[in-house]
Design a protein around this motif. Structure first.
Motif, mmCIF file in Angstrom:
data_model
loop_
_atom_site.group_PDB
_atom_site.id
_atom_site.type_symbol
_atom_site.label_atom_id
_atom_site.label_comp_id
_atom_site.label_asym_id
_atom_site.label_seq_id
_atom_site.Cartn_x
_atom_site.Cartn_y
_atom_site.Cartn_z
ATOM 1 N N MET A 98 0.836 -1.204 0.000
ATOM 2 C CA MET A 98 0.000 0.000 0.000
ATOM 3 C C MET A 98 0.875 1.259 0.000
ATOM 4 O O MET A 98 0.601 2.209 -0.727
ATOM 5 N N SER A 99 1.948 1.261 0.784
ATOM 6 C CA SER A 99 2.811 2.446 0.832
ATOM 7 C C SER A 99 3.514 2.679 -0.511
ATOM 8 O O SER A 99 3.690 3.821 -0.937
ATOM 9 N N GLU A 100 3.888 1.598 -1.195
ATOM 10 C CA GLU A 100 4.506 1.750 -2.519
ATOM 11 C C GLU A 100 3.498 2.302 -3.528
ATOM 12 O O GLU A 100 3.844 3.143 -4.353
ATOM 13 N N LEU A 101 2.256 1.834 -3.449
ATOM 14 C CA LEU A 101 1.221 2.340 -4.355
ATOM 15 C C LEU A 101 0.963 3.821 -4.105
ATOM 16 O O LEU A 101 0.920 4.617 -5.046
ATOM 17 N N VAL A 102 0.818 4.203 -2.851
ATOM 18 C CA VAL A 102 0.579 5.622 -2.532
ATOM 19 C C VAL A 102 1.765 6.475 -2.977
ATOM 20 O O VAL A 102 1.586 7.582 -3.499
ATOM 21 N N GLU A 103 2.973 5.971 -2.815
ATOM 22 C CA GLU A 103 4.162 6.702 -3.267
ATOM 23 C C GLU A 103 4.128 6.906 -4.787
ATOM 24 O O GLU A 103 4.411 7.998 -5.280
ATOM 25 N N LYS A 104 3.731 5.875 -5.535
ATOM 26 C CA LYS A 104 3.642 5.993 -6.998
ATOM 27 C C LYS A 104 2.536 6.982 -7.396
ATOM 28 O O LYS A 104 2.682 7.707 -8.372
ATOM 29 N N ILE A 105 1.444 7.022 -6.632
ATOM 30 C CA ILE A 105 0.386 8.006 -6.891
ATOM 31 C C ILE A 105 0.925 9.409 -6.653
ATOM 32 O O ILE A 105 0.729 10.312 -7.463
ATOM 33 N N ASP A 106 1.643 9.594 -5.529
ATOM 34 C CA ASP A 106 2.213 10.905 -5.201
ATOM 35 C C ASP A 106 3.205 11.383 -6.262
ATOM 36 O O ASP A 106 3.266 12.583 -6.565
ATOM 37 N N LEU A 107 3.965 10.460 -6.844
ATOM 38 C CA LEU A 107 4.952 10.809 -7.872
ATOM 39 C C LEU A 107 4.317 11.036 -9.240
ATOM 40 O O LEU A 107 4.971 11.506 -10.166
ATOM 41 N N GLY A 108 3.035 10.667 -9.379
ATOM 42 C CA GLY A 108 2.358 10.808 -10.660
ATOM 43 C C GLY A 108 2.542 9.613 -11.583
ATOM 44 O O GLY A 108 2.143 9.664 -12.743
ATOM 45 N N ASP A 109 3.131 8.533 -11.066
ATOM 46 C CA ASP A 109 3.331 7.331 -11.877
ATOM 47 C C ASP A 109 2.042 6.524 -12.050
ATOM 48 O O ASP A 109 1.907 5.767 -12.995
ATOM 49 N N VAL A 110 1.108 6.670 -11.097
ATOM 50 C CA VAL A 110 -0.182 5.967 -11.149
ATOM 51 C C VAL A 110 -1.285 7.012 -11.145
ATOM 52 O O VAL A 110 -1.343 7.861 -10.254
ATOM 53 N N ASP A 111 -2.159 6.944 -12.153
ATOM 54 C CA ASP A 111 -3.262 7.899 -12.265
ATOM 55 C C ASP A 111 -4.589 7.289 -11.827
ATOM 56 O O ASP A 111 -5.426 7.974 -11.261
ATOM 57 N N THR A 112 -4.788 5.997 -12.089
ATOM 58 C CA THR A 112 -6.063 5.334 -11.821
ATOM 59 C C THR A 112 -5.826 4.041 -11.057
ATOM 60 O O THR A 112 -4.901 3.294 -11.358
ATOM 61 N N VAL A 113 -6.687 3.791 -10.065
ATOM 62 C CA VAL A 113 -6.612 2.560 -9.280
ATOM 63 C C VAL A 113 -7.938 1.826 -9.449
ATOM 64 O O VAL A 113 -9.002 2.418 -9.325
ATOM 65 N N VAL A 114 -7.870 0.546 -9.742
ATOM 66 C CA VAL A 114 -9.065 -0.288 -9.860
ATOM 67 C C VAL A 114 -9.207 -1.075 -8.565
ATOM 68 O O VAL A 114 -8.308 -1.834 -8.194
ATOM 69 N N VAL A 115 -10.327 -0.866 -7.871
ATOM 70 C CA VAL A 115 -10.642 -1.603 -6.651
ATOM 71 C C VAL A 115 -11.696 -2.623 -7.050
ATOM 72 O O VAL A 115 -12.851 -2.272 -7.266
ATOM 73 N N ALA A 116 -11.302 -3.895 -7.207
ATOM 74 C CA ALA A 116 -12.223 -4.878 -7.763
ATOM 75 C C ALA A 116 -11.861 -6.289 -7.316
ATOM 76 O O ALA A 116 -10.777 -6.535 -6.799
ATOM 77 N N PHE A 117 -12.787 -7.185 -7.527
ATOM 78 C CA PHE A 117 -12.607 -8.613 -7.312
ATOM 79 C C PHE A 117 -13.563 -9.329 -8.249
ATOM 80 O O PHE A 117 -14.418 -8.706 -8.866
ATOM 81 N N THR A 118 -13.425 -10.623 -8.375
ATOM 82 C CA THR A 118 -14.333 -11.360 -9.241
ATOM 83 C C THR A 118 -15.505 -11.885 -8.430
ATOM 84 O O THR A 118 -15.348 -12.303 -7.284
ATOM 85 N N ASP A 119 -16.697 -11.865 -9.053
ATOM 86 C CA ASP A 119 -17.861 -12.445 -8.392
ATOM 87 C C ASP A 119 -17.865 -13.953 -8.627
ATOM 88 O O ASP A 119 -16.920 -14.506 -9.186
ATOM 89 N N MET A 120 -18.919 -14.612 -8.201
ATOM 90 C CA MET A 120 -18.954 -16.076 -8.285
ATOM 91 C C MET A 120 -19.010 -16.591 -9.716
ATOM 92 O O MET A 120 -18.736 -17.769 -9.967
ATOM 93 N N GLN A 121 -19.369 -15.746 -10.682
ATOM 94 C CA GLN A 121 -19.369 -16.143 -12.085
ATOM 95 C C GLN A 121 -18.090 -15.735 -12.801
ATOM 96 O O GLN A 121 -17.966 -15.894 -14.006
ATOM 97 N N GLY A 122 -17.127 -15.171 -12.069
ATOM 98 C CA GLY A 122 -15.860 -14.778 -12.658
ATOM 99 C C GLY A 122 -15.851 -13.393 -13.282
ATOM 100 O O GLY A 122 -14.874 -13.004 -13.912
ATOM 101 N N ARG A 123 -16.938 -12.638 -13.106
ATOM 102 C CA ARG A 123 -16.999 -11.275 -13.654
ATOM 103 C C ARG A 123 -16.308 -10.317 -12.697
ATOM 104 O O ARG A 123 -16.416 -10.457 -11.479
ATOM 105 N N LEU A 124 -15.612 -9.337 -13.248
ATOM 106 C CA LEU A 124 -14.936 -8.345 -12.430
ATOM 107 C C LEU A 124 -15.951 -7.349 -11.898
ATOM 108 O O LEU A 124 -16.721 -6.751 -12.652
#
Length: 81
Positions: A12-38
């Motif tokens: 998590m700290s590495e991700l936040v650091e990359k966001i702060d540096l501008g290396d990451v613009d978008t984060v996907v918060v997701a998991f698959t449901d029981m049918q395998g759909r995101l």
């Protein structure tokens, strides 16, 4: 430092650091449901770092519902707190 299952994973700290540096613009918060759909949402990196890391996503109720098994045989799992 947190253990990683894969060298490509970020803590998590590495991700936040990359966001702060501008290396990451978008984060996907997701998991698959029981049918395998995101299922989840796409968030601006700054929103993720400023709000979601500390407080969770704006509507975690949907996530709790999606992670329970059909016909109520499972337990809801909280992603934070």
């Amino acid at each position: 430092m947190a253990d990683k299952r894969n060298a490509r994973h970020l803590t998590m700290s590495e991700l936040v650091e990359k966001i702060d540096l501008g290396d990451v613009d978008t984060v996907v918060v997701a998991f698959t449901d029981m049918q395998g759909r995101l299922q989840g949402k796409r968030l601006h990196g700054r929103c993720f770092a400023d709000i979601v890391v500390e407080h969770g996503t704006p509507d975690d109720r949907r996530c709790h519902y999606l992670r329970t098994s059909p016909r109520g045989h499972g337990k809801a799992v909280r992603s934070h707190g």
